[in-house]
Design a protein around this motif. Sequence first.
Motif, PDB file in Angstrom:
ATOM      1  N   ASN A   8       0.652  -1.155  -0.032  1.00 17.46           N
ATOM      2  CA  ASN A   8      -0.131  -0.045   0.026  1.00 17.46           C
ATOM      3  C   ASN A   8       0.837   1.201  -0.081  1.00 17.46           C
ATOM      4  OD1 ASN A   8      -2.511  -1.309   0.033  1.00 17.46           O
ATOM      5  ND2 ASN A   8      -2.524  -1.105   2.002  1.00 17.46           N
ATOM      6  N   LEU A   9       1.935   1.349   0.765  1.00 20.87           N
ATOM      7  CA  LEU A   9       2.787   2.374   0.834  1.00 20.87           C
ATOM      8  C   LEU A   9       3.557   2.778  -0.606  1.00 20.87           C
ATOM      9  CD1 LEU A   9       3.848   4.728   2.574  1.00 20.87           C
ATOM     10  CD2 LEU A   9       5.813   3.008   3.538  1.00 20.87           C
ATOM     11  N   THR A  10       4.012   1.868  -1.147  1.00 16.17           N
ATOM     12  CA  THR A  10       4.629   1.807  -2.275  1.00 16.17           C
ATOM     13  C   THR A  10       3.624   2.265  -3.535  1.00 16.17           C
ATOM     14  OG1 THR A  10       4.553  -0.569  -3.020  1.00 16.17           O
ATOM     15  CG2 THR A  10       6.921   0.229  -2.025  1.00 16.17           C
ATOM     16  N   GLY A  11       2.359   1.704  -3.406  1.00 18.34           N
ATOM     17  CA  GLY A  11       1.513   2.129  -4.412  1.00 18.34           C
ATOM     18  C   GLY A  11       1.045   3.539  -4.049  1.00 18.34           C
ATOM     19  N   ASN A  12       1.006   3.986  -2.890  1.00 20.17           N
ATOM     20  CA  ASN A  12       0.562   5.668  -2.659  1.00 20.17           C
ATOM     21  C   ASN A  12       1.961   6.229  -2.993  1.00 20.17           C
ATOM     22  OD1 ASN A  12      -1.766   4.884  -1.663  1.00 20.17           O
ATOM     23  ND2 ASN A  12      -1.401   4.820   0.439  1.00 20.17           N
ATOM     24  N   LEU A  13       3.148   5.926  -2.795  1.00 18.39           N
ATOM     25  CA  LEU A  13       4.180   6.620  -3.403  1.00 18.39           C
ATOM     26  C   LEU A  13       4.275   6.822  -4.857  1.00 18.39           C
ATOM     27  CD1 LEU A  13       6.985   5.751  -1.003  1.00 18.39           C
ATOM     28  CD2 LEU A  13       5.815   7.909  -1.032  1.00 18.39           C
ATOM     29  N   GLY A  14       4.018   5.636  -5.577  1.00 17.21           N
ATOM     30  CA  GLY A  14       4.105   5.854  -6.875  1.00 17.21           C
ATOM     31  C   GLY A  14       2.859   6.663  -7.498  1.00 17.21           C
ATOM     32  N   VAL A  15       1.638   6.596  -6.919  1.00 14.21           N
ATOM     33  CA  VAL A  15       0.643   7.490  -7.506  1.00 14.21           C
ATOM     34  C   VAL A  15       0.900   9.061  -7.076  1.00 14.21           C
ATOM     35  CG1 VAL A  15      -1.681   8.087  -6.935  1.00 14.21           C
ATOM     36  CG2 VAL A  15      -1.210   5.793  -7.059  1.00 14.21           C
ATOM     37  N   SER A  16       1.554   9.297  -5.951  1.00 11.06           N
ATOM     38  CA  SER A  16       2.033  10.487  -5.585  1.00 11.06           C
ATOM     39  C   SER A  16       2.967  11.176  -6.680  1.00 11.06           C
ATOM     40  CB  SER A  16       2.517  10.671  -4.078  1.00 11.06           C
ATOM     41  OG  SER A  16       3.140  11.943  -4.054  1.00 11.06           O
ATOM     42  N   GLY A  17       4.016  10.169  -7.105  1.00  4.51           N
ATOM     43  CA  GLY A  17       5.109  10.541  -7.903  1.00  4.51           C
ATOM     44  C   GLY A  17       4.426  11.081  -9.210  1.00  4.51           C
ATOM     45  N   LEU A  18       3.306  10.114  -9.706  1.00  2.66           N
ATOM     46  CA  LEU A  18       2.996  10.263 -11.074  1.00  2.66           C
ATOM     47  C   LEU A  18       2.114  11.653 -11.155  1.00  2.66           C
ATOM     48  CD1 LEU A  18       2.345   8.911 -13.759  1.00  2.66           C
ATOM     49  CD2 LEU A  18       0.400   7.839 -12.895  1.00  2.66           C
ATOM     50  N   ILE A  19       1.420  11.913  -9.895  1.00  4.32           N
ATOM     51  CA  ILE A  19       0.588  13.058  -9.844  1.00  4.32           C
ATOM     52  C   ILE A  19       1.507  14.241 -10.096  1.00  4.32           C
ATOM     53  CG2 ILE A  19      -0.724  14.478  -8.438  1.00  4.32           C
ATOM     54  CD1 ILE A  19      -2.372  11.980  -7.653  1.00  4.32           C
ATOM     55  N   SER A  20       2.682  14.117  -9.030  1.00  2.00           N
ATOM     56  CA  SER A  20       3.660  15.397  -9.382  1.00  2.00           C
ATOM     57  C   SER A  20       4.416  15.499 -10.653  1.00  2.00           C
ATOM     58  CB  SER A  20       4.775  15.151  -8.394  1.00  2.00           C
ATOM     59  OG  SER A  20       4.514  14.990  -7.069  1.00  2.00           O
ATOM     60  N   ILE A  21       4.449  14.263 -11.427  1.00  5.00           N
ATOM     61  CA  ILE A  21       5.006  14.625 -12.813  1.00  5.00           C
ATOM     62  C   ILE A  21       4.088  15.097 -13.742  1.00  5.00           C
ATOM     63  CG2 ILE A  21       5.693  13.147 -14.756  1.00  5.00           C
ATOM     64  CD1 ILE A  21       7.205  11.277 -12.789  1.00  5.00           C
ATOM     65  N   ILE A  22       2.903  14.693 -13.692  1.00  8.28           N
ATOM     66  CA  ILE A  22       1.783  15.346 -14.351  1.00  8.28           C
ATOM     67  C   ILE A  22       1.516  16.720 -14.335  1.00  8.28           C
ATOM     68  CG2 ILE A  22      -0.801  15.410 -14.971  1.00  8.28           C
ATOM     69  CD1 ILE A  22      -0.480  12.008 -14.647  1.00  8.28           C
ATOM     70  N   VAL A  23       1.371  17.010 -12.801  1.00 11.27           N
ATOM     71  CA  VAL A  23       1.280  18.612 -12.706  1.00 11.27           C
ATOM     72  C   VAL A  23       2.481  19.513 -12.990  1.00 11.27           C
ATOM     73  CG1 VAL A  23       0.959  20.247 -10.702  1.00 11.27           C
ATOM     74  CG2 VAL A  23      -0.584  18.071 -10.593  1.00 11.27           C
ATOM     75  N   SER A  24       3.714  19.005 -12.923  1.00  8.61           N
ATOM     76  CA  SER A  24       4.893  19.655 -13.272  1.00  8.61           C
ATOM     77  C   SER A  24       4.678  19.867 -14.767  1.00  8.61           C
ATOM     78  CB  SER A  24       6.005  19.013 -12.837  1.00  8.61           C
ATOM     79  OG  SER A  24       6.325  18.868 -11.289  1.00  8.61           O
ATOM     80  N   LEU A  25       4.488  18.838 -15.516  1.00  9.01           N
ATOM     81  CA  LEU A  25       4.495  19.091 -16.953  1.00  9.01           C
ATOM     82  C   LEU A  25       3.427  20.030 -17.622  1.00  9.01           C
ATOM     83  CD1 LEU A  25       5.375  15.275 -18.246  1.00  9.01           C
ATOM     84  CD2 LEU A  25       6.702  17.373 -18.153  1.00  9.01           C
ATOM     85  N   ILE A  26       2.170  20.182 -16.706  1.00  3.28           N
ATOM     86  CA  ILE A  26       1.022  20.929 -17.189  1.00  3.28           C
ATOM     87  C   ILE A  26       1.586  22.311 -16.846  1.00  3.28           C
ATOM     88  CG2 ILE A  26      -1.280  21.635 -16.531  1.00  3.28           C
ATOM     89  CD1 ILE A  26      -2.018  18.472 -16.209  1.00  3.28           C
ATOM     90  N   CYS A  27       2.046  22.491 -15.478  1.00  3.74           N
ATOM     91  CA  CYS A  27       2.514  23.697 -15.461  1.00  3.74           C
ATOM     92  C   CYS A  27       3.620  24.399 -16.220  1.00  3.74           C
ATOM     93  CB  CYS A  27       3.009  23.983 -14.091  1.00  3.74           C
ATOM     94  SG  CYS A  27       1.633  23.709 -12.766  1.00  3.74           S
ATOM     95  N   ILE A  28       4.495  23.561 -16.617  1.00  3.38           N
ATOM     96  CA  ILE A  28       5.579  23.797 -17.446  1.00  3.38           C
ATOM     97  C   ILE A  28       4.825  24.169 -18.906  1.00  3.38           C
ATOM     98  CG2 ILE A  28       7.528  23.388 -19.020  1.00  3.38           C
ATOM     99  CD1 ILE A  28       8.476  21.604 -16.413  1.00  3.38           C
ATOM    100  N   GLY A  29       4.139  23.456 -19.404  1.00  2.26           N
ATOM    101  CA  GLY A  29       3.539  23.732 -20.557  1.00  2.26           C
ATOM    102  C   GLY A  29       2.637  25.133 -20.666  1.00  2.26           C
ATOM    103  N   LEU A  30       1.795  25.192 -19.643  1.00  2.00           N
ATOM    104  CA  LEU A  30       1.271  26.494 -19.468  1.00  2.00           C
ATOM    105  C   LEU A  30       2.094  27.625 -19.387  1.00  2.00           C
ATOM    106  CD1 LEU A  30      -1.610  25.589 -16.618  1.00  2.00           C
ATOM    107  CD2 LEU A  30      -1.921  26.124 -19.403  1.00  2.00           C
ATOM    108  N   SER A  31       3.290  27.637 -18.734  1.00  2.26           N
ATOM    109  CA  SER A  31       4.351  28.497 -18.641  1.00  2.26           C
ATOM    110  C   SER A  31       4.769  28.960 -20.129  1.00  2.26           C
ATOM    111  CB  SER A  31       5.482  28.244 -17.715  1.00  2.26           C
ATOM    112  OG  SER A  31       4.786  28.142 -16.399  1.00  2.26           O
ATOM    113  N   TRP A  32       4.986  27.823 -20.773  1.00  2.88           N
ATOM    114  CA  TRP A  32       5.553  27.904 -22.336  1.00  2.88           C
ATOM    115  C   TRP A  32       4.539  28.730 -22.949  1.00  2.88           C
ATOM    116  CZ3 TRP A  32       9.762  27.887 -25.197  1.00  2.88           C
ATOM    117  CH2 TRP A  32       9.774  27.535 -26.426  1.00  2.88           C
ATOM    118  N   TRP A  33       3.229  28.302 -22.930  1.00  2.30           N
ATOM    119  CA  TRP A  33       2.177  28.918 -23.657  1.00  2.30           C
ATOM    120  C   TRP A  33       2.025  30.438 -23.013  1.00  2.30           C
ATOM    121  CZ3 TRP A  33      -2.817  30.303 -21.509  1.00  2.30           C
ATOM    122  CH2 TRP A  33      -3.921  31.068 -22.583  1.00  2.30           C
ATOM    123  N   SER A  34       2.115  30.809 -21.792  1.00  4.89           N
ATOM    124  CA  SER A  34       1.916  32.318 -21.373  1.00  4.89           C
ATOM    125  C   SER A  34       3.322  32.871 -21.905  1.00  4.89           C
ATOM    126  CB  SER A  34       1.827  32.215 -20.050  1.00  4.89           C
ATOM    127  OG  SER A  34       3.002  31.834 -19.189  1.00  4.89           O
TER     128      SER A  34
END
Length: 85
Positions: A8-34
């Motif tokens: 359960n702990l490794t699964g939660n860490l994996g989901v947290s890491g995936l969410i962090s990557i996705i949010v970071s890429l979206i924010c970088i894309g929005l920054s590029w666009w702006s």
Amino acid sequence: MDSNLANNLTGNLGVSGLISIIVSLICIGLSWWSLQNLKLDLFIRHPKSAQGKLLQLLLAIVLGHFVSKFLLDYLTWSQMIKYMF
């Protein structure tokens, strides 16, 4: 029992890491666009050159990183509120 907790702990860490990557890429894309609307010719000589585009990319990465860090910290803090009561 301990194996289930570890899974359960490794699964939660994996989901947290995936969410962090996705949010970071979206924010970088929005920054590029702006930053596309920024008049870089006021600051650099040749904004259409490879160096000008690289500077714009680096600015987007830095700005996107700070925005995503703020959003992820805010999400973490809001999840910690439930431990107050």
